[in-house]
Scaffold this active site. Structure first.
Site, PDB file in Angstrom:
ATOM      1  N   HIS A   1      -4.846   3.983   1.763  1.00  0.00           N
ATOM      2  CA  HIS A   1      -6.074   3.353   1.258  1.00  0.00           C
ATOM      3  C   HIS A   1      -5.942   2.889  -0.188  1.00  0.00           C
ATOM      4  O   HIS A   1      -6.930   2.854  -0.930  1.00  0.00           O
ATOM      5  CB  HIS A   1      -7.274   4.289   1.418  1.00  0.00           C
ATOM      6  CG  HIS A   1      -7.380   4.908   2.778  1.00  0.00           C
ATOM      7  ND1 HIS A   1      -7.206   4.171   3.937  1.00  0.00           N
ATOM      8  CD2 HIS A   1      -7.617   6.187   3.171  1.00  0.00           C
ATOM      9  CE1 HIS A   1      -7.342   4.978   4.984  1.00  0.00           C
ATOM     10  NE2 HIS A   1      -7.582   6.193   4.552  1.00  0.00           N
ATOM     11  N   HIS A   2      -4.732   2.521  -0.585  1.00  0.00           N
ATOM     12  CA  HIS A   2      -4.483   2.008  -1.936  1.00  0.00           C
ATOM     13  C   HIS A   2      -3.937   0.579  -1.848  1.00  0.00           C
ATOM     14  O   HIS A   2      -2.929   0.240  -2.448  1.00  0.00           O
ATOM     15  CB  HIS A   2      -3.491   2.916  -2.673  1.00  0.00           C
ATOM     16  CG  HIS A   2      -3.957   4.337  -2.792  1.00  0.00           C
ATOM     17  ND1 HIS A   2      -3.096   5.402  -2.941  1.00  0.00           N
ATOM     18  CD2 HIS A   2      -5.211   4.870  -2.768  1.00  0.00           C
ATOM     19  CE1 HIS A   2      -3.799   6.527  -3.014  1.00  0.00           C
ATOM     20  NE2 HIS A   2      -5.080   6.228  -2.911  1.00  0.00           N
ATOM     21  N   GLN A   3      -4.651  -0.259  -1.101  1.00  0.00           N
ATOM     22  CA  GLN A   3      -4.220  -1.638  -0.882  1.00  0.00           C
ATOM     23  C   GLN A   3      -4.141  -2.380  -2.219  1.00  0.00           C
ATOM     24  O   GLN A   3      -5.054  -2.273  -3.051  1.00  0.00           O
ATOM     25  CB  GLN A   3      -5.193  -2.357   0.051  1.00  0.00           C
ATOM     26  CG  GLN A   3      -5.270  -1.749   1.441  1.00  0.00           C
ATOM     27  CD  GLN A   3      -6.324  -0.681   1.605  1.00  0.00           C
ATOM     28  OE1 GLN A   3      -6.789  -0.115   0.623  1.00  0.00           O
ATOM     29  NE2 GLN A   3      -6.706  -0.373   2.837  1.00  0.00           N
TER      30      GLN A   3
ATOM     31  N   ASN B   1       0.861  -1.176   0.000  1.00  0.00           N
ATOM     32  CA  ASN B   1       0.000   0.000   0.000  1.00  0.00           C
ATOM     33  C   ASN B   1       0.897   1.226   0.000  1.00  0.00           C
ATOM     34  O   ASN B   1       2.035   1.182   0.495  1.00  0.00           O
ATOM     35  CB  ASN B   1      -0.867  -0.016   1.269  1.00  0.00           C
ATOM     36  CG  ASN B   1      -1.991   1.006   1.282  1.00  0.00           C
ATOM     37  OD1 ASN B   1      -2.110   1.844   0.397  1.00  0.00           O
ATOM     38  ND2 ASN B   1      -2.813   0.957   2.322  1.00  0.00           N
ATOM     39  N   HIS B   2       0.416   2.309  -0.568  1.00  0.00           N
ATOM     40  CA  HIS B   2       1.075   3.580  -0.344  1.00  0.00           C
ATOM     41  C   HIS B   2       0.964   3.922   1.145  1.00  0.00           C
ATOM     42  O   HIS B   2       0.074   3.436   1.832  1.00  0.00           O
ATOM     43  CB  HIS B   2       0.403   4.684  -1.153  1.00  0.00           C
ATOM     44  CG  HIS B   2       0.510   4.496  -2.639  1.00  0.00           C
ATOM     45  ND1 HIS B   2      -0.431   4.974  -3.519  1.00  0.00           N
ATOM     46  CD2 HIS B   2       1.439   3.874  -3.396  1.00  0.00           C
ATOM     47  CE1 HIS B   2      -0.073   4.671  -4.754  1.00  0.00           C
ATOM     48  NE2 HIS B   2       1.049   3.990  -4.703  1.00  0.00           N
TER      49      HIS B   2
END
Length: 513
Positions: free
Chosen positions: A447-449, A297-298
């Site tokens: 929130h970029h899983q 993730n980011h």
């Protein structure tokens, strides 16, 4: 058992796109399974529609409310990992920045075992999804499914203007479009917002599909297991309101549960590492050691400044301008995203300092990798989530670098009329060691899983370059879990692009064009 031509599991950015595109052919029966309610609850609908209050959805009744395992790189903290549980999925949660990522992200996929996924290969599918209002990029799509507007052209917040001027003051170039030939620099976001309303995949794909008699949206329908006849996936078992039901797919099943739920469903169905499956007495259907691995993730943190005066209320997505840059020379594309938000990003800080603005530095080419694992054989139990944030020192170093840069931006002449005092991290965080400690104590999910069922041709790949799951037939994945590496920016646009490609392949395969 009900029968359909295609069953799509999940209606987030990937599932909404695939299901809607397949249903464009009136002869094709499509079932879309959504674990959340079939419609937006009355108290939730206006919060999804209003682009400026997206943050109120986090932790709400339509949030899966995942938490990570304790993160060693974050001094043992657990992180909150919100994901949407409603038609449209996390497309209802994201902050509506329309960012494709850098061209080298996709070229790197192709170079590392995903032929056909270079940026040039993906270009037309990005364009197919886009209805961009302006011509700031020769690469933009016009007339596509999702509205894409320029935040700078719709009465942006004056502090968003100040951010761009501050970055220019520090010598960073201005770019007209982060999705164009020049991603690096500072500029206005293009956003999936129109007249203050969210234009995610629910509005753009699901709503038009709901009018088609061949499209069935089944709400409160949690997929519990994929059904096989030998090695062929023939359907899905799902729990609807406590009742176990099954549906058969005459053609294929497309799993779009996202980077957390997709590997979980595969593992529950016997696709994964045999040793893991054996712990829960799950028979092996396909031995794929990569299921649940490569999860990443980011990662971001925030610097918050109290302002000298009240900041005008947001009318768009609260994050209208940004800066993309390389942390050091030699990166092919930007690895840091410096986002500006014209509100206090931390809710607790915001209660004490309601007039505040935030800069959110984020590492968008992370090197840390974690995993998703089953917690039990119960399909209703959340899986174990381990993003391994800041597990690699380089990620921590670059995030700390971003914190220092945020302070430099706030210290410019452009921000002088707005800035009163730093309230997070605060003046007591001064030395490099203190900044690093602040970074590890506050870093959080972007929130970029992504990446937990990666695409490729190596031993850890889960799907091939046409998104077909290895070792079985009739099963594809179209969501962020197939990203070999997460694109260097907000990834909603990339997920939709993948789903557009998936639908196109399915139409070709079954002669549906």
């Amino acid at each position: 058992m009900s029968e359909y031509d295609f069953i799509v599991v999940g209606t987030g950015a990937g599932g909404a796109t695939v299901a809607a595109r397949l249903s464009e052919n009136p002869s094709v029966k499509v079932l879309a399974l959504e674990a959340g309610p079939p419609e937006f609850p009355a108290d939730i609908a206006p919060r999804i529609d209003n682009a400026s209050i997206w943050y109120t959805l986090l932790g709400s009744d339509v949030d899966w409310k995942y938490f990570s395992e304790p993160q060693p790189g974050l001094n043992g903290r657990k992180t909150f990992e919100p994901r949407g549980k409603v038609p449209g999925g996390s497309s209802n949660f994201y902050i509506m920045m329309h960012i494709r990522g850098h061209a080298s992200d996709y070229d790197n996929w192709a170079y590392n075992g995903c032929p056909g996924w270079s940026y040039e290969d993906c270009q037309s599918f990005f364009q197919k999804s886009e209805n961009q209002e302006d011509n700031t990029s020769p690469w933009a799509g016009h007339g596509g499914a999702m509205d894409v507007t320029n935040a700078g052209k719709h009465s942006p917040n004056p502090t968003s203007v100040a951010f761009i001027e501050a970055c220019k003051e520090l010598g960073y170039p201005e770019t007209q479009d982060f999705n164009g030939p020049n991603m690096e620099g500072t500029g206005w976001h293009h956003i999936n917002v129109k007249d203050g309303h969210r234009r995610g995949t629910y509005a753009s794909y699901v709503v038009p599909a709901l009018t088609r008699p061949n499209f069935t949206l089944s709400g409160n329908s949690m997929a519990t297991r994929l059904l096989f006849e030998g090695k062929k996936c023939v359907g899905v078992e799902y729990n609807q309101g406590g009742t176990i039901k099954t549906a058969r797919a005459n053609h294929e099943v497309i799993v779009c549960g996202g980077a957390i739920e997709t590997p979980k469903l595969l593992l529950l169905s016997g696709i994964g590492q045999p040793e893991q499956l054996g712990k829960f007495n799950i028979p092996v259907v396909s031995k794929l050691p990569g299921v649940g691995e490569n999860f990443h993730n980011h990662v971001l943190t925030g610097v918050i400044m109290e302002t000298t005066e009240q900041v005008p209320a947001g009318t768009q997505n609260l994050s209208e301008s940004a800066l993309f840059l390389k942390s050091e020379p030699g990166w092919v594309g930007p690895d840091l995203q410096i986002a500006f938000v014209h509100v206090p990003f931390d809710i607790i800080v915001g209660q004490r300092y309601p007039n505040a603005i935030s800069i959110l530095p984020g590492v968008v080419r992370p090197l840390s990798r974690g995993w998703i694992r089953l917690a039990s054989a119960d399909p209703l139990e959340h899986p174990l989530v381990n993003p391994n944030y800041l597990g690699v020192q380089s990620d921590a170093d670059r995030l700390a670098q971003g914190v220092k840069l945020a302070r430099e931006i706030f210290a410019t002449k452009a921000f002088s009329q707005w800035v009163k005092q730093e309230v997070k991290p605060g003046p007591e965080t001064a030395t490099d060691a203190q900044v690093m400690e602040f970074t590890r104590n506050t870093a959080d999910s972007y929130h970029h899983q992504a990446g937990s069922c990666k695409m490729g041709k190596d031993a850890m790949a889960v799907v091939d370059p046409q998104l077909r799951v290895y070792g079985v037939e009739g099963l594809r994945i179209a969501d962020a879990s197939v990203f070999p590496q997460v694109p260097s920016g907000n990834c909603h646009s990339g997920i939709v692009m993948i789903a557009e490609r998936c639908a196109d392949w399915l139409k070709q395969t079954y002669g549906l064009n």
